[in-house]
Structure formats: structure tokens, C-alpha cells
Design an enzyme around this catalytic site. Sequence first.
Site, short mmCIF file in Angstrom:
data_model
loop_
_atom_site.label_atom_id
_atom_site.label_comp_id
_atom_site.label_asym_id
_atom_site.label_seq_id
_atom_site.Cartn_x
_atom_site.Cartn_y
_atom_site.Cartn_z
N GLU A 105 -50.01 -60.31 -94.56
CA GLU A 105 -48.74 -60.95 -94.92
C GLU A 105 -49.07 -62.27 -95.57
OE1 GLU A 105 -46.63 -61.21 -91.25
OE2 GLU A 105 -46.13 -59.08 -91.25
N TYR A 117 -55.27 -61.26 -103.78
CA TYR A 117 -55.08 -60.00 -103.08
C TYR A 117 -54.83 -58.86 -104.07
CZ TYR A 117 -54.47 -63.09 -99.07
OH TYR A 117 -54.65 -64.05 -98.10
#
Length: 146
Positions: A105, A117
Site C-alpha cells: 500500500e 513500484y
Amino acid sequence: MRYALVPMDRSHLEGVLAIERACFRQPWSEQVFVDALYNDTVSLIVAQAEDGRVLGYAALSVILDEGSLDKIAVDPACRRQGVGEELLKVFLRFGRANLAFLTLEVRASNQKAIALYEQMGYEKEGVRPGFYDSPKEDALIYSLYL
């Protein structure tokens, strides 16, 4: 910059906590890190400079074949030098060998982390509205299927 990626131990706590406080609005306490060090489902690694200074760290929790990247942080003075990417690659290699997928998250406003990411293959899976308390901000959920 020369550094080694090593398993975190108690000697790294001071450096990890300094980075934690610099990077997060709601930092983990020392006790949370100590508990994680002795938890068989958690792996903690640090990027350690030749002089012993902690440049960054990451934490991964594993249950069965699922991994969750719980923390990744780099000393603000050491950012944009590949430290975070190298920490992430350690857990990606572990995941490819042992897990079905990895999740994480990230604060919706953290565009640099999101870019990293996505570069590493993570894909946005969902949103947790208002997840972060100060200010109310969404958390984006990312997954990487291995």
C-alpha cells in the site's frame, strides 16, 4: 555510494528509527521493530554503508504464499541513488522463488514510490479511501503476481 544489503538486527535500530521518523507521518515505534525482529513471518533488511550507517530499510511479511511489503524507506539524503530499488529487488527475488504474489500500500501522493513500484512490475489493484489520517488521504493497493 557503497553499501551492503544485510539482515536487520538490533544494532540497526537507531538508524532505522531515525529514517522512520523522517519518512513517515505515523512512524512505527521502536517496540514494533523489535517485535518484528523476533517474528518468524517478517523479514527486515537494511542498506548499510561501509561506516555502519543505515541508508534505508525494508520489511516484508509472509503468510503462506502471500507477501506484503510493509515498509520501505530511504534516508532522505540518500534518495535517487538506487537504494530503495535494491532493497525492493531483494524481496522480489525472494518472492519469485517462494511466493504467488506480493502486495503493498502506498500513499496516493507518493508519486516517486508509485513510479518505482510500477517500474518493478507492480500493478494498481484498488484504493483504500481516506486510509491515512493526517491529512485524510487514499492508499493505493498494488500487487505483483509472480
